[in-house]
Design a protein around this motif. Sequence first.
Motif, PDB file in Angstrom:
ATOM      1  N   GLY A  16      55.179  48.153  32.830  1.00 51.35           N
ATOM      2  CA  GLY A  16      55.340  49.114  33.923  1.00 51.35           C
ATOM      3  C   GLY A  16      54.190  49.028  34.908  1.00 51.35           C
ATOM      4  O   GLY A  16      54.393  49.078  36.136  1.00 51.35           O
ATOM      5  N   ASN A  17      52.985  48.889  34.383  1.00 56.03           N
ATOM      6  CA  ASN A  17      51.814  48.746  35.257  1.00 56.03           C
ATOM      7  C   ASN A  17      51.880  47.441  36.038  1.00 56.03           C
ATOM      8  O   ASN A  17      51.556  47.408  37.232  1.00 56.03           O
ATOM      9  N   SER A  19      54.549  45.885  36.970  1.00 57.24           N
ATOM     10  CA  SER A  19      55.542  46.093  38.014  1.00 57.24           C
ATOM     11  C   SER A  19      54.932  46.808  39.220  1.00 57.24           C
ATOM     12  O   SER A  19      55.151  46.423  40.374  1.00 57.24           O
ATOM     13  N   GLY A  20      54.138  47.834  38.960  1.00 53.07           N
ATOM     14  CA  GLY A  20      53.464  48.561  40.033  1.00 53.07           C
ATOM     15  C   GLY A  20      52.461  47.689  40.773  1.00 53.07           C
ATOM     16  O   GLY A  20      52.341  47.769  42.005  1.00 53.07           O
ATOM     17  N   GLU A  21      51.757  46.847  40.042  1.00 54.34           N
ATOM     18  CA  GLU A  21      50.783  45.951  40.672  1.00 54.34           C
ATOM     19  C   GLU A  21      51.483  44.928  41.566  1.00 54.34           C
ATOM     20  O   GLU A  21      51.008  44.633  42.671  1.00 54.34           O
ATOM     21  N   ALA A  23      54.352  45.319  43.050  1.00 54.85           N
ATOM     22  CA  ALA A  23      54.812  46.048  44.244  1.00 54.85           C
ATOM     23  C   ALA A  23      53.659  46.254  45.224  1.00 54.85           C
ATOM     24  O   ALA A  23      53.824  46.084  46.449  1.00 54.85           O
ATOM     25  N   LYS A  24      52.505  46.605  44.707  1.00 52.77           N
ATOM     26  CA  LYS A  24      51.332  46.794  45.564  1.00 52.77           C
ATOM     27  C   LYS A  24      50.932  45.472  46.219  1.00 52.77           C
ATOM     28  O   LYS A  24      50.567  45.434  47.399  1.00 52.77           O
ATOM     29  N   ASN A  87      61.102  40.860  39.296  1.00 52.04           N
ATOM     30  CA  ASN A  87      61.197  42.309  39.106  1.00 52.04           C
ATOM     31  C   ASN A  87      62.321  42.653  38.135  1.00 52.04           C
ATOM     32  O   ASN A  87      62.162  43.527  37.274  1.00 52.04           O
ATOM     33  N   ASP A  91      62.008  44.576  34.481  1.00 52.72           N
ATOM     34  CA  ASP A  91      62.854  45.732  34.160  1.00 52.72           C
ATOM     35  C   ASP A  91      63.709  45.477  32.926  1.00 52.72           C
ATOM     36  O   ASP A  91      63.842  46.346  32.060  1.00 52.72           O
ATOM     37  N   ASP A 161      45.094  50.906  38.363  1.00 49.72           N
ATOM     38  CA  ASP A 161      46.389  50.216  38.435  1.00 49.72           C
ATOM     39  C   ASP A 161      46.708  49.538  37.107  1.00 49.72           C
ATOM     40  O   ASP A 161      47.847  49.548  36.648  1.00 49.72           O
ATOM     41  N   ALA A 164      47.535  52.384  34.600  1.00 48.28           N
ATOM     42  CA  ALA A 164      48.158  53.518  35.293  1.00 48.28           C
ATOM     43  C   ALA A 164      48.872  54.465  34.330  1.00 48.28           C
ATOM     44  O   ALA A 164      48.913  55.677  34.562  1.00 48.28           O
ATOM     45  N   HIS A 165      49.386  53.921  33.247  1.00 48.49           N
ATOM     46  CA  HIS A 165      50.077  54.769  32.261  1.00 48.49           C
ATOM     47  C   HIS A 165      49.152  55.827  31.662  1.00 48.49           C
ATOM     48  O   HIS A 165      49.613  56.875  31.230  1.00 48.49           O
TER      49      HIS A 165
END
Length: 174
Positions: A16-17, A19-21, A23-24, A87, A91, A161, A164-165
Amino acid sequence: MNLHSMIIPAYMNALGNLSGEVAKAVGWAGDSDISVDALLKAKLAPDMFPLETQIRFTCHQAREVVARLTDEPVPEIPQVSGLDALNALIDRTVGELAAVPADAFDGAEGRQVRLDLPNEMVFEMTGFEYVRDWAQPQFHFHRMTAYAIMRHLGVPLGKADYVAHALKYLKSPV
């Protein structure tokens, strides 16, 4: 603590982290002079795999540990490329991990695990040794390398980041 509680939540958090990285990083690339394709092809060193391969390998390591500990066939390394496919792979991997029942690894600590590597090296260890000495380091190596590639390019990522969890545990000062 059992193998499931050591692996599944930690890998889901890390993915999940990641994925966020990603996206950033894509947002950062849009504001800089680097294309998303160049971002995905970036490496830390000439003899290392690029970001997109590090993401694929991170997902593969998560899927491989489940297969080995449940005595199922090890899936092939996903052969995907491009942002949308990566991505979707992250997921899908998180979804697969979420579906692993809490008792899936019962008894796996003592099961013999054999790793036959392409270079004819063979490792044999117990399930517990496999998790501690192989699976965890492999997963986190590729996970951290993906993070390091993005940081090396200048993506404004930090420890918050990467973990992040853990922000759900943050409490206000007294």
